[in-house]
Every structure is written in C-alpha cells, then in structure tokens.
Design a protein around this motif. Structure first.
Motif, PDB file in Angstrom:
ATOM      1  N   ARG B  98      53.922  41.117  37.241  1.00 10.92           N
ATOM      2  CA  ARG B  98      53.401  41.556  38.535  1.00 10.92           C
ATOM      3  C   ARG B  98      54.342  42.542  39.201  1.00 10.92           C
ATOM      4  O   ARG B  98      54.651  42.424  40.388  1.00 10.92           O
ATOM      5  CB  ARG B  98      53.182  40.348  39.461  1.00 10.92           C
ATOM      6  N   ASN B 238      44.289  41.219  35.796  1.00 10.22           N
ATOM      7  CA  ASN B 238      43.802  41.471  37.160  1.00 10.22           C
ATOM      8  C   ASN B 238      43.957  40.228  38.013  1.00 10.22           C
ATOM      9  O   ASN B 238      44.422  40.284  39.150  1.00 10.22           O
ATOM     10  CB  ASN B 238      42.324  41.873  37.134  1.00 10.22           C
ATOM     11  N   GLY B 239      43.555  39.079  37.462  1.00 12.82           N
ATOM     12  CA  GLY B 239      43.643  37.825  38.218  1.00 12.82           C
ATOM     13  C   GLY B 239      45.080  37.469  38.537  1.00 12.82           C
ATOM     14  O   GLY B 239      45.388  37.011  39.641  1.00 12.82           O
ATOM     15  N   LEU B 240      45.972  37.706  37.584  1.00  8.37           N
ATOM     16  CA  LEU B 240      47.384  37.374  37.806  1.00  8.37           C
ATOM     17  C   LEU B 240      47.968  38.145  38.986  1.00  8.37           C
ATOM     18  O   LEU B 240      48.942  37.700  39.592  1.00  8.37           O
ATOM     19  CB  LEU B 240      48.204  37.678  36.552  1.00  8.37           C
ATOM     20  N   ALA B 241      47.389  39.307  39.289  1.00  8.38           N
ATOM     21  CA  ALA B 241      47.890  40.083  40.430  1.00  8.38           C
ATOM     22  C   ALA B 241      47.794  39.287  41.725  1.00  8.38           C
ATOM     23  O   ALA B 241      48.510  39.546  42.683  1.00  8.38           O
ATOM     24  CB  ALA B 241      47.125  41.395  40.564  1.00  8.38           C
ATOM     25  N   LEU B 242      46.881  38.297  41.759  1.00  6.52           N
ATOM     26  CA  LEU B 242      46.749  37.449  42.951  1.00  6.52           C
ATOM     27  C   LEU B 242      47.769  36.309  42.939  1.00  6.52           C
ATOM     28  O   LEU B 242      47.819  35.522  43.870  1.00  6.52           O
ATOM     29  CB  LEU B 242      45.358  36.797  43.008  1.00  6.52           C
ATOM     30  N   ALA B 245      48.459  30.770  40.823  1.00  5.39           N
ATOM     31  CA  ALA B 245      47.580  29.731  41.359  1.00  5.39           C
ATOM     32  C   ALA B 245      46.183  30.293  41.583  1.00  5.39           C
ATOM     33  O   ALA B 245      45.185  29.730  41.126  1.00  5.39           O
ATOM     34  CB  ALA B 245      48.155  29.176  42.655  1.00  5.39           C
ATOM     35  N   ALA B 246      46.107  31.439  42.263  1.00  2.00           N
ATOM     36  CA  ALA B 246      44.799  32.021  42.551  1.00  2.00           C
ATOM     37  C   ALA B 246      44.098  32.437  41.261  1.00  2.00           C
ATOM     38  O   ALA B 246      42.872  32.337  41.157  1.00  2.00           O
ATOM     39  CB  ALA B 246      44.944  33.210  43.499  1.00  2.00           C
ATOM     40  N   ALA B 248      44.234  30.887  38.468  1.00  4.83           N
ATOM     41  CA  ALA B 248      43.619  29.664  37.946  1.00  4.83           C
ATOM     42  C   ALA B 248      42.394  29.290  38.778  1.00  4.83           C
ATOM     43  O   ALA B 248      41.387  28.830  38.245  1.00  4.83           O
ATOM     44  CB  ALA B 248      44.633  28.525  37.939  1.00  4.83           C
ATOM     45  N   HIS B 249      42.463  29.490  40.100  1.00  4.70           N
ATOM     46  CA  HIS B 249      41.333  29.158  40.967  1.00  4.70           C
ATOM     47  C   HIS B 249      40.061  29.910  40.588  1.00  4.70           C
ATOM     48  O   HIS B 249      38.973  29.387  40.686  1.00  4.70           O
ATOM     49  CB  HIS B 249      41.654  29.491  42.429  1.00  4.70           C
ATOM     50  N   VAL B 250      40.215  31.178  40.186  1.00  5.20           N
ATOM     51  CA  VAL B 250      39.014  31.941  39.840  1.00  5.20           C
ATOM     52  C   VAL B 250      38.547  31.645  38.420  1.00  5.20           C
ATOM     53  O   VAL B 250      37.595  32.254  37.946  1.00  5.20           O
ATOM     54  CB  VAL B 250      39.176  33.462  40.050  1.00  5.20           C
TER      55      VAL B 250
END
Ligand SMILES: Nc1ncnc2c1ncn2[C@@H]1O[C@H](COP(=O)(O)OP(=O)(O)OP(=O)(O)O)[C@@H](O)[C@H]1O
Ligand SMILES: [Mg+2]
Lengths: 262, 356
Positions: B98, B238-242, B245-246, B248-250
C-alpha cells in the motif's frame, strides 16, 4: 432472524478486551451500541463482522454461525463501516464505492448506476469523480458509507435480511448529515434489513435507535429498549458524569449534560 | 439523482475507459519500439532492409539472419519480458505494501534474486551432478526466484504488523536487507574464478548483452506464469488499498491475495534478474506514471505496467547500445540516470504521506 452474540470473550494481543458480552440485535430495527471510550464497542462490532474471532462465545447471523463462513459469502450477508479508514492510492470516490461491489455480481451498467445511487443517497451526488484524498473528513466518511451500502444494497434477499454494521457512522458529520445518515439507517431497517451502529451521540441514539446495548469495561451494562437503557442514573454511572434525561414532545428522549463540570 | 453521463452510460469518476485507451496506445508504442530496436545495432543490419527483402520474397543473407534471429531477437524478447516483469512486480509490491515507493530494486528483493543467481552460478558446480543436470539451465532463474521470494517474505514480515505497513520500517528494513544480501553476495563472489567474475561484474550492473535463446528459454516460462497470475490479483489489490480489514469485509480472501502477490512479484523479479541482473527504477517509475494518467485501479494498472515497462526497457537498451557505440553501457546505468531523479520527484510529491 437476528444477529446474536452469546457470551463473547475476546482477547487482542495479551489483553482481554471483552468479558462475556451478549447481544441480540433484532432485524427490522436499529440497534445502537453505546458506552465510553475504550469500553469495547469497536471490538464487539469487529467480532460481529467476523473480522476477529473470539476466544469463546457464539455469533450467529440469521441463525448461521459466522465462524468459518467464507469471506465472499459473509460479504453477501453484511457490510461493515469501520471507525477509521485510510486509503493508500489516489482513487476517486466512485472507484472507492466500486470496491464495495467486489463480491457482488452484476453487469457494468447496473453497477455504475448503483454506485451513482449510493453516492446520491449519502448526499454526494456530484462527487463521483473527486479524489478521495481531496474530500473533507465528513465527505470521506460518507463515501465509505456508500461503499458499505452498495455491498448490501437490497435489505432483503431471498427472504433473508442483510446487515449494516456501522462503527460511529456520524462521528465526522454536521448535524444535518447526522440526521440524514441515521434516517438512511432507519429506512434500511424499516425495509426489512438489520442495522447495528456504534454511537457516541446519545441524543441521536434516543431519536433513531430501537434497541440499545450499553457497554463499559468490556461488559454489557444494560441491553433493551431505549426507554430502559437511556436512563439518567445508568448513563451517569456508565460515563462517569452527571447526565439528565428528559422528554421532548414528538422527538422522544432528550439528554443534556447536567452542567459544564463533571 | 444518478451521476451518469447519459449517452455513454459512463459513471463520472470511473477511469477504466482511460486505462483501456491507454492499453491500446501502449501496445502500439511497444510495437513501434520493438521494430526500432530490431533495426538498430552495431552490425548495421536495418530492419527496413530486411523487411523489404522478405516482402520481395528474397532470401535473407546468412549474416543478416544470424544478427537478427540469434542476437537481436532474443535480446528484444528478453527486454520485453524483463521490462514487463520489473514494472509489474513494482506495481504488485506497491499494491501489497500500500505504498507507491515499494520497489523490488529498492527494497532488496532484486538483491535477493541476485544472491540466488550468484550462488547458483558460483556454487552450482558443487551440487551433485544429477541435481545440477535436472535443474539445468533453469537452475539460475529458479535460484534467483528463491532468493527474491525469501527477501520478500522477510521484508513483508518486518514491515507489516496487523495489516498495517509502516513506510519508515519498510524502507529501512529494505535498505538493511539489501546491504546484508549484498555482503553475502560479495562473500560468495570470492569463490568465483576469473571467467565467472567477469560475467558477474557486467551482469551485476544490469545488462541485456548476455541475452540468448537459452537464457530466455529458462526464464521466460517463470516470468510468463507470474505475469499470467497478476490479473487475478487486481481486485484483491484494489481492496487492499482500503486496508486488510476492509478488504476482508468486502469478501476478499486477504491471505490468498497476499500470498499470490508475494509469489508472483518474487517470481517475476527473480527470473528477470536472472536474465539481466538488477535493473533499478523501472518498477517504481512506470506504475507511478500510469497512476497519474489513468488512476490506481489495478485492473488496468497491471496490464499497462507490463506494456510500458517493456517499452521503457527496450528504449533504455537502445540508449545503452548507442551512447558509447560500438561499446555498450550497462542498462542499469541508463535506468538509474533517468529513474533516480524521477524517484526523488515521487518522494517529494508524496511528502505528506511519508511525514505522517
Ligand atoms: N489491537 C488491540 N490490541 C490490544 N488492545 C486493544 C486493541 N484494540 C483495542 N484494544 C483495547 O481494547 C479496549 C476496547 O477498545 P475498543 O476499540 O473496542 O473501544 P471503543 O469502545 O470502540 O472505544 P472508542 O469509543 O474510543 O472508539 C481498549 O482499552 C483498547 O485499548
Ligand atoms: Mg471504537
């Protein structure tokens, strides 16, 4: 159908954080988790989200244990708004919201429309192309909320309710947007979904919550209807400052600090 | 109110059409640079002349055939693969950490690959012949892969705690790791004989001069396999940019995404280093430019990094062959001369993030 936590014991690192917490969040209702800083609200919400696994205790979502549920399946049942979010690259608001659709099937056009609708729902209709880092704190919080919303846009799917787990969804918002976001949550519940929100604003809790869990020191102090839990003596004890709970016609319960001193 | 621009049904703020358009342009650029590269070189065989001969149905002169097919073509293909591998590894590492400053060259991952390759070259003779024969030409790229993979795991383990990467820890750990690995490589080089020593020196600065069909054949499958995996990592990165934890949430399988990113970046870097030695800055400059042009969405960023990285490396190779012709500069010098200042610019424009 409900979100149930039974006797949750949680440990992070070497610290015991939760010591046997129970919660029954009913579907079709807004459940608020309140309590002082460090009382374990975020930790409980993270456990409910399946993000951290308790040492012992059970968590069931619509009757299904969440331990061992696959992430993409869980993602179809609930969306999570964390207390804090940091984004590492210059994504636009629309691109952030799209990440909420990671586990959602659908064609490009429909997804684009959904992203637009979600941004409009949180009051940011013209902000799709703005860079997230260049938005204000409150705007960023609402983009994150939109990101959670698109993930479980329909409150009920195949007869099963879906859940919004929100950690202080209104902490950075002005008073009008606080009310707008709480109405959004209440509306989601009214349409058959479930909402669990960690709250610091007790007045908003009084206005919008149907069910309240009061926490202190990793324990549940009280759980029940707002009329029972939002009680002067109980709250003054929990927060360690004197609070007076009154009634305002039509708005319901209303709280005022007793005085400017503790 | 839906923020759609009606005629094309496109959502404002969605930059994927830019990524797509960029991919088309970058493909053209790569073709153009490749033709230029095939047509330039010390021997004076020109691509145009060869093409007219071929179009007219005339046979190629034997010398032209050798220059083109045995020297320039393997060198060109090596450049394409190495450039793509370095740029894509950079983009993947940046997504994983990140952080726009993560780079295989900077953080000791290339050094780990070098250590692996050097060990294989110098100490390979000590292996039981049966094993050495089994691995054959693949021994060097495989050892390089192992080296970069270990470096990557150590780096990630140190720099990332509970899903958060500390920029300072990442950079400092990378520097320490690179220094330790360089020292180890130095120790091993003591055991090298004169011929190995000459090979290693030139290779250490980064060069495509040693490109051959044999080397390419050994490294290409590893690079191609690694590159083929990366599109499947795009949504995850892309998800890891959040944050983890987030992500995994998505609904992402975060551990799987991380393992895939580490493996593919290590494999691509390792095999690239085995061909050409450590070539710096491609992995940091290329993805950064592309993010400025079309945003950080990895679904096009990774593909476009591969295309632009390949073009950049071939161009740098042409420069390295022409500035001191008929001699040759190591290509690593060219990329460092251009990439160094660029890197400082990235650093300065990210000051806010770094000082936080
Ligand atoms: N990762 C962690 N490791 C160790 N202790 C932690 C960790 N996260 C939280 N804690 C501790 O657990 C307790 C509860 O934290 P939690 O974040 O759940 O509180 P909270 O009720 O959400 O507080 P706030 O209102 O400030 O958000 C705190 O004492 C905190 O210091
Ligand atoms: Mg909290």
């Amino acid at each position: 159908m409900s979100l149930i936590a039974r006797d949750i014991h949680l440990r992070l690192g070497r610290t015991d954080i939760l010591h046997g917490v129970d919660l029954t969040a009913p579907v079709g209702r807004v459940t608020a988790i309140i309590g002082p800083n460090g009382s374990g609200k975020t930790s409980l919400l993270r456990a409910l989200a399946g993000e951290i696994v308790p040492v012992s205790g059970r968590i069931a979502l619509n009757g299904l244990p969440i331990v061992g549920m696959r992430p993409e399946v869980l993602a179809g049942h609930r969306a999570v708004l964390p207390q804090q979010s940091a984004i590492s690259f210059p994504f636009t608001a629309a691109e952030i919201v799209r990440i909420g659709l990671t586990s959602v099937a659908g064609d490009q056009i429909r997804q684009g429309a959904l992203i637009g609708e979600a941004l409009a729902a949180v009051g940011l209709p013209g902000h799709a192309g703005r860079l997230y880092q260049e938005l204000s704190g409150g705007e960023q919080q609402r983009v994150q909320l939109a990101r959670a919303l698109v993930q479980v846009w329909q409150p009920v799917v195949d007869g099963a309710p879906r859940w919004l787990l929100l950690d202080e969804p209104v902490s950075s918002l002005d008073i009008a947007h606080q009310i707008a976001v709480m109405r959004l949550a209440a509306d989601y519940a009214r349409r058959g979904g479930g909402v669990v929100a960690v709250m610091h604003d007790l007045n908003l809790t009084g206005m919008f919550a149907d069910h309240v869990l009061l926490m202190r020191g990793g324990r549940a102090m009280a759980e029940g209807a707002p009329a029972e839990v939002l009680d002067s003596a109980l709250l003054s004890d929990a927060y360690g400052c004197r609070l007076r709970v009154g009634e305002v016609p039509r708005a319901g319960v209303w709280l005022l600090p007793h005085s400017a001193t503790l | 109110m839906v923020a759609l621009d009606a005629p094309r049904g496109r959502l404002a703020g969605d930059r994927r059409h830019l990524g797509r358009a960029l991919a088309a342009w970058l493909t053209l650029l790569l073709l153009a640079v490749s033709v230029l590269s095939l047509g330039s070189g010390a021997s004076g065989v020109s691509a145009a002349a060869v093409l007219t001969d071929w179009a007219a149905g005339r046979d190629l002169a034997e010398i032209d055939r050798v220059v083109l097919f045995d020297i320039r073509l393997p060198r060109l293909l090596s450049g394409v693969l190495v450039g793509a591998a370095l740029a894509v590894s950079g983009a993947v590492m940046q997504g994983l950490f990140r952080n726009p400053l993560a780079d295989p060259g900077l953080l000791g991952v290339s050094a780990g690959a070098s250590l692996g390759a050097i060990s294989a070259i110098v100490l390979g003779g000590l292996l039981p012949p049966s094993i050495a024969a089994l691995a054959g030409w693949h021994l060097v790229p495989l050892a390089a892969f192992a080296g970069s993979w270990v470096a990557m795991i150590v780096l990630y383990g140190i720099a990332t705690r509970q899903g958060r990467t500390s920029v300072a820890t990442m950079l400092l750990a990378g520097i320490a790791l690179a220094a330790m690995i360089a020292a180890l490589s130095g120790l091993i080089i003591y055991r090298a004989n004169d011929q190995q020593l000459r090979d290693l020196t030139f290779w250490g600065l980064g060069s495509l001069a040693g490109a051959s069909w044999t080397k390419l054949g050994a490294a290409a499958p590893i690079i191609l396999a690694a590159l083929a995996v990366t599109p499947f990592l795009a949504r995850g990165l892309n998800g890891l940019a959040l944050g983890e934890a987030a992500a995994a949430h998505v609904g992402l399988r975060v551990q799987r995404v991380k393992a895939g990113a580490i493996l593919s970046a290590a494999a691509a870097t390792g095999a690239a280093v085995a061909i050409s030695g450590g070539i710096g800055f491609v992995g940091i400059v290329v993805p950064h430019l592309l993010r400025l042009l079309a945003g950080p969405d990895h679904r096009w960023l990774l593909v476009n990094s591969g295309l632009l990285g390949a073009s950049v490396l071939i161009a740098a190779d042409m420069i390295s062959r022409s500035v001191v012709a008929p001699a040759e500069l190591p290509i690593g010098i060219v990329t460092a001369m251009i990439g160094g200042p660029f890197f400082l610019w990235v650093l300065l424009s990210n000051r806010r993030v770094l000082d936080a």
